[in-house]
Design a protein around this motif. Structure first.
Motif, PDB file in Angstrom:
ATOM      1  N   VAL A  52      58.965   4.192  16.671  1.00  0.00           N
ATOM      2  CA  VAL A  52      58.537   2.941  17.288  1.00  0.00           C
ATOM      3  C   VAL A  52      58.354   1.877  16.218  1.00  0.00           C
ATOM      4  O   VAL A  52      58.818   0.749  16.356  1.00  0.00           O
ATOM      5  CB  VAL A  52      57.234   3.140  18.103  1.00  0.00           C
ATOM      6  CG1 VAL A  52      56.754   1.836  18.696  1.00  0.00           C
ATOM      7  CG2 VAL A  52      57.451   4.189  19.179  1.00  0.00           C
ATOM      8  N   ASP A  53      57.650   2.216  15.134  1.00  0.00           N
ATOM      9  CA  ASP A  53      57.534   1.366  13.958  1.00  0.00           C
ATOM     10  C   ASP A  53      57.325   2.278  12.748  1.00  0.00           C
ATOM     11  O   ASP A  53      57.557   3.480  12.843  1.00  0.00           O
ATOM     12  CB  ASP A  53      56.434   0.302  14.108  1.00  0.00           C
ATOM     13  CG  ASP A  53      55.044   0.875  14.320  1.00  0.00           C
ATOM     14  OD1 ASP A  53      54.765   1.971  13.800  1.00  0.00           O
ATOM     15  OD2 ASP A  53      54.233   0.233  14.990  1.00  0.00           O
ATOM     16  N   ASP A  54      56.885   1.722  11.608  1.00  0.00           N
ATOM     17  CA  ASP A  54      56.796   2.522  10.378  1.00  0.00           C
ATOM     18  C   ASP A  54      55.840   3.705  10.480  1.00  0.00           C
ATOM     19  O   ASP A  54      56.029   4.717   9.812  1.00  0.00           O
ATOM     20  CB  ASP A  54      56.373   1.641   9.198  1.00  0.00           C
ATOM     21  CG  ASP A  54      57.495   0.707   8.768  1.00  0.00           C
ATOM     22  OD1 ASP A  54      58.659   0.997   9.118  1.00  0.00           O
ATOM     23  OD2 ASP A  54      57.206  -0.297   8.103  1.00  0.00           O
ATOM     24  N   THR A  55      54.807   3.600  11.300  1.00  0.00           N
ATOM     25  CA  THR A  55      53.815   4.683  11.372  1.00  0.00           C
ATOM     26  C   THR A  55      53.581   5.199  12.786  1.00  0.00           C
ATOM     27  O   THR A  55      52.611   5.908  13.025  1.00  0.00           O
ATOM     28  CB  THR A  55      52.467   4.213  10.790  1.00  0.00           C
ATOM     29  OG1 THR A  55      52.005   3.093  11.538  1.00  0.00           O
ATOM     30  CG2 THR A  55      52.585   3.859   9.326  1.00  0.00           C
ATOM     31  N   HIS A  56      54.439   4.849  13.713  1.00  0.00           N
ATOM     32  CA  HIS A  56      54.256   5.288  15.103  1.00  0.00           C
ATOM     33  C   HIS A  56      55.566   5.907  15.602  1.00  0.00           C
ATOM     34  O   HIS A  56      56.615   5.275  15.543  1.00  0.00           O
ATOM     35  CB  HIS A  56      53.847   4.118  15.987  1.00  0.00           C
ATOM     36  CG  HIS A  56      53.446   4.534  17.355  1.00  0.00           C
ATOM     37  ND1 HIS A  56      53.238   3.644  18.363  1.00  0.00           N
ATOM     38  CD2 HIS A  56      53.206   5.753  17.909  1.00  0.00           C
ATOM     39  CE1 HIS A  56      52.900   4.283  19.472  1.00  0.00           C
ATOM     40  NE2 HIS A  56      52.883   5.570  19.204  1.00  0.00           N
ATOM     41  N   TYR A  57      55.446   7.130  16.118  1.00  0.00           N
ATOM     42  CA  TYR A  57      56.604   7.860  16.618  1.00  0.00           C
ATOM     43  C   TYR A  57      56.339   8.369  18.023  1.00  0.00           C
ATOM     44  O   TYR A  57      55.191   8.619  18.385  1.00  0.00           O
ATOM     45  CB  TYR A  57      56.914   9.072  15.712  1.00  0.00           C
ATOM     46  CG  TYR A  57      57.381   8.686  14.334  1.00  0.00           C
ATOM     47  CD1 TYR A  57      58.726   8.682  14.023  1.00  0.00           C
ATOM     48  CD2 TYR A  57      56.475   8.340  13.346  1.00  0.00           C
ATOM     49  CE1 TYR A  57      59.166   8.334  12.754  1.00  0.00           C
ATOM     50  CE2 TYR A  57      56.898   7.988  12.080  1.00  0.00           C
ATOM     51  CZ  TYR A  57      58.245   7.985  11.788  1.00  0.00           C
ATOM     52  OH  TYR A  57      58.676   7.635  10.546  1.00  0.00           O
ATOM     53  N   GLU A  58      57.403   8.537  18.790  1.00  0.00           N
ATOM     54  CA  GLU A  58      57.354   9.205  20.088  1.00  0.00           C
ATOM     55  C   GLU A  58      58.263  10.424  20.001  1.00  0.00           C
ATOM     56  O   GLU A  58      59.425  10.310  19.605  1.00  0.00           O
ATOM     57  CB  GLU A  58      57.839   8.290  21.214  1.00  0.00           C
ATOM     58  CG  GLU A  58      56.901   7.151  21.521  1.00  0.00           C
ATOM     59  CD  GLU A  58      57.400   6.266  22.647  1.00  0.00           C
ATOM     60  OE1 GLU A  58      58.585   6.394  23.050  1.00  0.00           O
ATOM     61  OE2 GLU A  58      56.615   5.445  23.121  1.00  0.00           O
ATOM     62  N   VAL A  59      57.718  11.601  20.353  1.00  0.00           N
ATOM     63  CA  VAL A  59      58.485  12.839  20.294  1.00  0.00           C
ATOM     64  C   VAL A  59      58.540  13.430  21.693  1.00  0.00           C
ATOM     65  O   VAL A  59      57.502  13.675  22.313  1.00  0.00           O
ATOM     66  CB  VAL A  59      57.857  13.842  19.304  1.00  0.00           C
ATOM     67  CG1 VAL A  59      58.651  15.137  19.294  1.00  0.00           C
ATOM     68  CG2 VAL A  59      57.795  13.244  17.906  1.00  0.00           C
ATOM     69  N   TYR A  60      59.747  13.631  22.196  1.00  0.00           N
ATOM     70  CA  TYR A  60      59.967  14.223  23.509  1.00  0.00           C
ATOM     71  C   TYR A  60      60.384  15.676  23.292  1.00  0.00           C
ATOM     72  O   TYR A  60      61.470  15.932  22.770  1.00  0.00           O
ATOM     73  CB  TYR A  60      61.042  13.442  24.269  1.00  0.00           C
ATOM     74  CG  TYR A  60      60.601  12.026  24.549  1.00  0.00           C
ATOM     75  CD1 TYR A  60      59.952  11.711  25.733  1.00  0.00           C
ATOM     76  CD2 TYR A  60      60.813  11.013  23.619  1.00  0.00           C
ATOM     77  CE1 TYR A  60      59.531  10.416  25.989  1.00  0.00           C
ATOM     78  CE2 TYR A  60      60.389   9.720  23.864  1.00  0.00           C
ATOM     79  CZ  TYR A  60      59.748   9.427  25.052  1.00  0.00           C
ATOM     80  OH  TYR A  60      59.322   8.151  25.293  1.00  0.00           O
ATOM     81  N   ILE A  61      59.513  16.612  23.680  1.00  0.00           N
ATOM     82  CA  ILE A  61      59.731  18.028  23.408  1.00  0.00           C
ATOM     83  C   ILE A  61      59.997  18.772  24.709  1.00  0.00           C
ATOM     84  O   ILE A  61      59.274  18.596  25.690  1.00  0.00           O
ATOM     85  CB  ILE A  61      58.512  18.644  22.708  1.00  0.00           C
ATOM     86  CG1 ILE A  61      58.307  17.971  21.356  1.00  0.00           C
ATOM     87  CG2 ILE A  61      58.676  20.147  22.539  1.00  0.00           C
ATOM     88  CD1 ILE A  61      57.096  18.456  20.623  1.00  0.00           C
ATOM     89  N   ILE A  62      61.032  19.620  24.676  1.00  0.00           N
ATOM     90  CA  ILE A  62      61.325  20.497  25.804  1.00  0.00           C
ATOM     91  C   ILE A  62      61.110  21.933  25.344  1.00  0.00           C
ATOM     92  O   ILE A  62      61.706  22.379  24.366  1.00  0.00           O
ATOM     93  CB  ILE A  62      62.771  20.309  26.306  1.00  0.00           C
ATOM     94  CG1 ILE A  62      62.978  18.875  26.775  1.00  0.00           C
ATOM     95  CG2 ILE A  62      63.070  21.305  27.419  1.00  0.00           C
ATOM     96  CD1 ILE A  62      64.394  18.551  27.180  1.00  0.00           C
ATOM     97  N   ALA A  63      60.227  22.629  26.037  1.00  0.00           N
ATOM     98  CA  ALA A  63      59.994  24.049  25.755  1.00  0.00           C
ATOM     99  C   ALA A  63      60.921  24.855  26.656  1.00  0.00           C
ATOM    100  O   ALA A  63      61.027  24.585  27.846  1.00  0.00           O
ATOM    101  CB  ALA A  63      58.537  24.404  26.029  1.00  0.00           C
ATOM    102  N   ARG A  64      61.590  25.824  26.055  1.00  0.00           N
ATOM    103  CA  ARG A  64      62.484  26.692  26.828  1.00  0.00           C
ATOM    104  C   ARG A  64      62.489  28.063  26.191  1.00  0.00           C
ATOM    105  O   ARG A  64      62.030  28.228  25.078  1.00  0.00           O
ATOM    106  CB  ARG A  64      63.881  26.108  26.938  1.00  0.00           C
ATOM    107  CG  ARG A  64      64.550  25.777  25.621  1.00  0.00           C
ATOM    108  CD  ARG A  64      65.889  25.130  25.852  1.00  0.00           C
ATOM    109  NE  ARG A  64      65.664  23.941  26.635  1.00  0.00           N
ATOM    110  CZ  ARG A  64      66.343  22.841  26.575  1.00  0.00           C
ATOM    111  NH1 ARG A  64      67.348  22.750  25.787  1.00  0.00           N
ATOM    112  NH2 ARG A  64      66.066  21.804  27.314  1.00  0.00           N
TER     113      ARG A  64
END
Length: 149
Positions: A52-64
């Protein structure tokens, strides 16, 4: 009312008061965040790491069965990461060591939590819900690197 009914009502009320106090204490004094369960979005079918910016992230995780996708997440120290979690098959657990994150990956639902990674190092992610024969191998990791200046 007889005396046993009165004692039972008083005891029940006391126990409820203690539980209510514990919830308020943890929410406000200890600032423990309760993860959010957001409405399922059909577009969340692939895992992703978005900056998103230098210190902000979005992580989309799929468990399988029997893996987390993505299996490795790399962020710089001082980052804030929003984890969005779902499952492709059965109920899985999601625990990030040393961070107090404990989520359930449920098919058809998306859970969200935000974690601040201030110290560099490796944070293991493990499944804590038995999900079948390969459950003990279901791991991932967050690698927190030095902040480049």
């Amino acid at each position: 009312m007889n005396k046993y009914e009165i004692k039972t009502i008083l005891l029940s009320s006391s126990v409820m008061a203690v539980f209510f106090f514990a919830i308020l204490y943890n929410a406000f004094a200890r600032k423990i965040d309760v993860p959010a369960c957001i409405p399922y979005n059909a577009t969340f079918r692939q895992s992703a790491i978005k900056k998103v910016d230098d210190t902000h992230y979005e992580v989309y995780i799929i468990a399988r069965m029997w893996a987390f996708d993505p299996a490795e997440i790399i962020v710089p120290a001082g980052s804030t990461v929003d984890f969005y979690l779902t499952s492709a098959d059965v109920v899985h657990g999601f625990n990030i060591e040393r961070k107090g994150v404990n989520l359930m990956a449920i098919p058809g639902a998306v859970n969200k939590t935000t974690v601040n990674f201030t110290d560099y190092g490796t944070y293991r992610i493990v499944c804590h819900e038995y999900c079948g024969a390969g459950h003990h191998n279901m791991m991932a990791q967050v690698l927190v690197t030095y902040l480049k200046k």
